[in-house]
Design an enzyme around this catalytic site. Structure first.
Site, PDB file in Angstrom:
ATOM      1  N   GLU A 106      -6.158 -26.824  39.017  1.00 59.29           N
ATOM      2  CA  GLU A 106      -5.298 -27.502  38.058  1.00 59.29           C
ATOM      3  C   GLU A 106      -3.856 -27.456  38.558  1.00 59.29           C
ATOM      4  OE1 GLU A 106      -4.524 -24.845  34.381  1.00 59.29           O
ATOM      5  OE2 GLU A 106      -6.577 -24.363  34.949  1.00 59.29           O
TER       6      GLU A 106
ATOM      7  N   CYS B 244     -10.021 -23.901  33.888  1.00 57.67           N
ATOM      8  CA  CYS B 244     -10.594 -22.746  34.585  1.00 57.67           C
ATOM      9  C   CYS B 244     -12.100 -22.880  34.825  1.00 57.67           C
ATOM     10  CB  CYS B 244     -10.288 -21.465  33.819  1.00 57.67           C
ATOM     11  SG  CYS B 244      -8.529 -21.212  33.573  1.00 57.67           S
TER      12      CYS B 244
ATOM     13  N   HIS C 151     -15.106 -15.246  33.040  1.00 64.20           N
ATOM     14  CA  HIS C 151     -13.785 -15.815  33.280  1.00 64.20           C
ATOM     15  C   HIS C 151     -12.821 -14.866  32.556  1.00 64.20           C
ATOM     16  CE1 HIS C 151     -10.266 -18.111  33.550  1.00 64.20           C
ATOM     17  NE2 HIS C 151     -10.200 -18.354  32.249  1.00 64.20           N
TER      18      HIS C 151
END
Lengths: 79, 421
Positions: free
Chosen positions: B83, B115, B251
Site C-alpha cells: 500500500e 494488510c 496479522h
C-alpha cells in the site's frame, strides 16, 4: 432486556474490565474511552455484553456508538 | 497424492534503523501502563534513501543468491504486495526484478488490499504453481511497506487511540519464494476461509498519509478473525481452534490487538476459561509475536513476519500445523494453514532474521524526529532528488561487508539505486 437493563450489563462489564471503575457512578453519556478503557478494553466490554444478551451480530455494526447510552440504545434496537 | 505447494524460502528486511517505542511513548507523553498492554518494543524506521523497493530487494537478495542459476531462472512470477506504491502505473516489481537480476521471462505486477495484500500475493502465486501451466516454475512474492505516519487532518472520526498508531507503524519487507518444493511452509491446499465486506476503517486516501478509525478497525478485525475461521472450519473436516493448530500466526498491528483477538476466539469458539486462555496465548501465539514486536506493523508482510517468528521460535521436534489469520482494512481477511517440520525450521533459521534485527542502528528520538522535520522525506511524486547516504552517521557501519541496495537519486521520476557496502 430493556434499555436500563442493557445499560446495567454494560457498566457491570466495564467494572470487570477496568477495575478502577468499581465505585464510579455511571452516566448515560459517559464515554468508555474517557473512563480509561482502551480500544481493546472497549471491544471486550462490548463482546461480554453481547454474550450476556445472547446476541451474535457483527461488532462493526455497533462501533459507531459514541457513549454508553448510545451503545445501550443500539443493542436494544438490534436484540 | 496431490502436489505440494507453499513457501520454499522466506526472509525479512526489517530496515537499517529502529526506534525504541518506549522512548517514543515517553516523548509523546502516552500513558505508560496503557502503553505496556499494547506489547510493542521497537519500530523499524525507513531512512530517506530507503523505499519499499530497496526493502524488497534487500529481503529477497539472500533467497535469490542461494539458488542455482537454473532455479533462479525458473522464477516466472514476481508480485509486489503493497500500500506504499511509488507510482500509479509502474509496479515496484519492475525495479525489484532489475536489481535482483531475474529472468526476463517473468510476469510482474503489483497488488493491494491493505494488510491483506501479502496473503493475496501468496495465494495467487500458489494458484500459479498448482495450475501446472509451467511445471517447475517458481514465484517470488514481496510484501513491502513503509508507514506514512502523518495522520490526515480534519474529520472527527479519528479517535484518540490514533496516537497509539505511530509507535506501532513499522517499515519492512518480507520476501517469499513460492514453489512446489515448500521447504519452509507446506500449505494446506484448499484449507482457506476467506471473508470480506466493504468497511471504511483505515486507509491511505492521499499519497503520504494514513487515516482511520481505530475502534472500527479493531471491531472489523475481530469480526473477520471469527468469521474467516468459521469458514475454514466449514471447509475442512474435524477442525477445532484449540487442537488443530500447534501455533497461531496473526496479522499483528501490535501485540495487544492479537492478544485480544486470541482471547475472543478462545472464549467464543473454544469456551475456554481465562487462566487457560493466558496459558494458550503463551504457548501458541507468543512465538509468532517476537519479530513483530521488534519491527512494528509492516502491513502486507506482517502475517509472514509473524509466521517466520513462529517458525524460528517454536518447537518442531515433530511436525506442527500453524494457523494463519490475515486481515486487511477495507476489508478482506483469510484464515489458512500449513505444516512446518524440523527441517523447515533449520532452513528458515539459516537466514538469521534475529541477527539482522540485532544489527540495526538504534535511533534516538531526536534523530527520528529530525528525519521528518528536516524536509528529508521523499514524497510521493518526487520528480528529482539526490539522497545522502550519510544523513545519520553510523547507520552504514551496522551492515559493513554485506552490500545493501539504497536509493541514490530520482531523476525525472526514474529511481536510481546502487549497492552500497
Amino acid at each position: 432486556m430493556n434499555k436500563e437493563e442493557i445499560f446495567s450489563v454494560i457498566t457491570q462489564n466495564a467494572k470487570e474490565i477496568v477495575p478502577d471503575l468499581d465505585s464510579h457512578e455511571f452516566q448515560w453519556d459517559d464515554k468508555l474511552v474517557d473512563l480509561g478503557a482502551n480500544s481493546m478494553d472497549r471491544a471486550d466490554i462490548v463482546m461480554m455484553t453481547l454474550e450476556s444478551m445472547d446476541m451474535n451480530i457483527p461488532l462493526v455494526e455497533i462501533a459507531k456508538a459514541s457513549n454508553i447510552g448510545e451503545l445501550a440504545a443500539l443493542l436494544h434496537e438490534k436484540q | 497424492m496431490s502436489m505440494s505447494v507453499g513457501i520454499e524460502a522466506m526472509n525479512l528486511f526489517g530496515a537499517s534503523a529502529y526506534l525504541d517505542v518506549m522512548e517514543l511513548a515517553r516523548h509523546r507523553d502516552l500513558d505508560k501502563n496503557r502503553f505496556e498492554n499494547l506489547l510493542m518494543k521497537q519500530k523499524a524506521v525507513a531512512l530517506p534513501d530507503e523505499d519499499p523497493i530497496t526493502f524488497g530487494v534487500n529481503a529477497a537478495k539472500p533467497i535469490v543468491d542461494a539458488l542455482t542459476s537454473e532455479d533462479k531462472d525458473r522464477i516466472e512470477l514476481l508480485i509486489t504486495c503493497s500500500e506504499s506504491g511509488i507510482d500509479f502505473g509502474k509496479s515496484m516489481s519492475t525495479y525489484i526484478h532489475q536489481y535482483l537480476g531475474l529472468n526476463r521471462n517473468c510476469r510482474m505486477f503489483e497488488l493491494k488490499q491493505a494488510c491483506y495484500s501479502g496473503t493475496a500475493g501468496l495465494q495467487m502465486a500458489v494458484g500459479f504453481i498448482l495450475s501446472q501451466a509451467s511445471p517447475g516454475a517458481k514465484a517470488l512474492v514481496i510484501a513491502s511497506d513503509i508507514s506514512r505516519f502523518v495522520v490526515t487532518e480534519g474529520g472527527d472520526a479519528l479517535t484518540e487511540d490514533w496516537s497509539y498508531f505511530e509507535p506501532s507503524a513499522g517499515a519492512g519487507a518480507m520476501a517469499l519464494l513460492v514453489s512446489d518444493t515448500p521447504a519452509v511452509f507446506s500449505l494446506d491446499v484448499g484449507a482457506s476461509g476467506y471473508y470480506g465486506y466493504e468497511v471504511m476503517d483505515t486507509c491511505r486516501p492521499v499519497p503520504d498519509s494514513e487515516s482511520g478509525d481505530a475502534d472500527l478497525s479493531l471491531m472489523s478485525y475481530l469480526d473477520c478473525c471469527e468469521n474467516s475461521f468459521l469458514e475454514y472450519q466449514r471447509r475442512v473436516d474435524g477442525v477445532n481452534y484449540a487442537d488443530s493448530f500447534q501455533y497461531l500466526s496473526f496479522h499483528t498491528p501490535f501485540g495487544g490487538m492479537v492478544k485480544g483477538a486470541h482471547r475472543l476466539m478462545m472464549r467464543k469458539i473454544v469456551k475456554a476459561k481465562p487462566s487457560d486462555i493466558e496459558q494458550d496465548f503463551e504457548a501458541r501465539v507468543k512465538p509468532g509475536l517476537a519479530y513483530c514486536q521488534r519491527v512494528g506493523n509492516i502491513m502486507g508482510g506482517t502475517i509472514f513476519l509473524s509466521l517466520a517468528s513462529a517458525i524460528d521460535n517454536g518447537d518442531y521436534s515433530t511436525p506442527r500445523r500453524i494457523g494463519c489469520f490475515s486481515y486487511g482494512s477495507g476489508c478482506c481477511s483469510e484464515f489458512y494453514s500449513g505444516v512446518v517440520t524440523r527441517d523447515s525450521q533449520n532452513a528458515q533459521s539459516s537466514l538469521q532474521i534475529e541477527k539482522g534485527l540485532d544489527r540495526r542502528y538504534q535511533l534516538s528520538v531526536e534523530e527520528y524526529e529530525e528525519l521528518f522535520k528536516g524536509n528529508h522525506e521523499v514524497r510521493f511524486g518526487t520528480r528529482n532528488v539526490e539522497l545522502d547516504h550519510d544523513l545519520i552517521p553510523g547507520v552504514s557501519e551496522t551492515w559493513k561487508g554485506t552490500p545493501r541496495l539504497l536509493l541514490n537519486a530520482i531523476n525525472e521520476y526514474h529511481r536510481e539505486y546502487s549497492w552500497v557496502s
